[in-house]
Design a protein around this motif. Structure first.
Motif, mmCIF file in Angstrom:
data_model
loop_
_atom_site.group_PDB
_atom_site.id
_atom_site.type_symbol
_atom_site.label_atom_id
_atom_site.label_comp_id
_atom_site.label_asym_id
_atom_site.label_seq_id
_atom_site.Cartn_x
_atom_site.Cartn_y
_atom_site.Cartn_z
ATOM 1 N N SER A 1 7.575 4.794 3.799
ATOM 2 C CA SER A 1 8.693 5.119 2.932
ATOM 3 C C SER A 1 8.191 5.930 1.754
ATOM 4 O O SER A 1 7.195 5.583 1.120
ATOM 5 N N ASN B 1 9.421 6.032 -0.979
ATOM 6 C CA ASN B 1 9.654 5.286 -2.213
ATOM 7 C C ASN B 1 8.613 4.199 -2.454
ATOM 8 O O ASN B 1 8.563 3.625 -3.533
ATOM 9 N N THR B 2 7.788 3.910 -1.443
ATOM 10 C CA THR B 2 6.751 2.899 -1.593
ATOM 11 C C THR B 2 5.523 3.532 -2.247
ATOM 12 O O THR B 2 5.077 4.588 -1.817
ATOM 13 N N THR C 1 2.844 6.955 -7.430
ATOM 14 C CA THR C 1 3.874 7.615 -6.631
ATOM 15 C C THR C 1 3.297 8.897 -6.039
ATOM 16 O O THR C 1 2.277 9.414 -6.515
ATOM 17 N N PRO D 1 1.682 -6.593 0.553
ATOM 18 C CA PRO D 1 2.086 -5.181 0.606
ATOM 19 C C PRO D 1 3.310 -4.971 1.480
ATOM 20 O O PRO D 1 3.514 -5.676 2.479
ATOM 21 N N ALA D 2 4.123 -4.013 1.084
ATOM 22 C CA ALA D 2 5.281 -3.652 1.904
ATOM 23 C C ALA D 2 4.804 -3.132 3.254
ATOM 24 O O ALA D 2 3.708 -2.573 3.370
ATOM 25 N N GLU D 3 5.629 -3.316 4.279
ATOM 26 C CA GLU D 3 5.259 -2.826 5.601
ATOM 27 C C GLU D 3 5.034 -1.325 5.600
ATOM 28 O O GLU D 3 4.283 -0.804 6.422
ATOM 29 N N SER D 4 5.668 -0.645 4.662
ATOM 30 C CA SER D 4 5.572 0.805 4.611
ATOM 31 C C SER D 4 4.441 1.299 3.705
ATOM 32 O O SER D 4 4.303 2.504 3.488
ATOM 33 N N LEU D 5 3.611 0.364 3.159
ATOM 34 C CA LEU D 5 2.525 0.788 2.286
ATOM 35 C C LEU D 5 1.532 1.672 3.035
ATOM 36 O O LEU D 5 1.156 1.387 4.179
ATOM 37 N N CYS E 1 -2.841 -1.620 6.901
ATOM 38 C CA CYS E 1 -1.810 -0.605 6.666
ATOM 39 C C CYS E 1 -2.331 0.766 7.105
ATOM 40 O O CYS E 1 -3.534 0.991 7.193
#
Length: 206
Positions: A4, A6-7, A46, A102-106, A135
């Motif tokens: 993502s 946004n991640t 970011t 961590p988010a899955e999308s990291l 990741c």
């Protein structure tokens, strides 16, 4: 799951035990197999280059506990600093605590592939891996080269100079290197990210 936009990205830069002329006192040539990680320099940012957080995690080496004069001079990491640091498994747990789940999308990143290979090797040797190793990984040197069409002078200092940026902090100190890598993120063509992602495979507990 696809990354993502946004991640935040996790940028990791390692420092490791090293010796002048790339040879241990025994005469053995240094390699990932005999160099030990002494710092995880980490930064969350970011893709636009906004630094969100950064942290240095120092590691106490155990196979060659005494840093060479060359290593101390190169990194600015002193013997007292690593003597006071935790050993690798404890640092991995501290890093995991700092990062959180961590988010899955990291996506985690480094400048080149050396850091990824060394973390994988050290984690297998120690039977514990940081969570982020599972990741996807992005080689930022590769995406930067593709974005700028530069094929020579692709070291971090040279990449900064290409954009008329002076290095901030101390070169070869992991956390400072990581923060300076963040400053290059705005110059990346992020449309290239999906094709350049590498799935890191961890065979040890995280």
């Amino acid at each position: 799951m696809a990354a993502s936009k946004n991640t935040p990205l996790l940028i990791v830069d390692l420092e490791a035990t090293c010796w002048e002329n790339s040879r241990l006192p025994s005469g053995e040539r240094q390699s990932i197999g005999n160099m030990e990680i002494i710092e995880f320099g980490c930064a969350l940012a970011t893709r636009a280059g906004e630094l969100l957080n950064s942290q240095s995690f120092l590691v106490r080496p155990v196979r060659n506990p005494d840093l060479s004069a060359f290593c101390r001079s190169l990194t600015g990491i002193t013997q007292a600093m690593v003597n006071a640091a935790q050993v690798y498994p404890e640092v991995v747990r501290a890093l995991d605590s700092w990062l959180g789940q961590p988010a899955e999308s990291l996506v985690w990143c480094s400048w080149g592939n050396y850091d990824r290979h060394h973390i994988q090797a050290e984690s297998e040797a120690q039977s514990i891996a940081p969570r982020f190793l599972s990741c996807p990984h992005l080689n930022l040197k590769r995406i930067w080269r593709r974005s700028t069409r530069q094929k020579k002078k692709t070291g971090l200092a040279s990449a900064l100079a290409f954009h008329n940026l002076a290095f901030e902090g101390r070169p070869h100190r992991g956390v400072d290197d990581a923060r300076n890598i963040v400053r290059l993120l705005p110059f990346m063509d992020w449309e290239l990210e999906p094709e350049l992602l590498t799935r890191s495979v961890s065979h040890v507990d995280s």
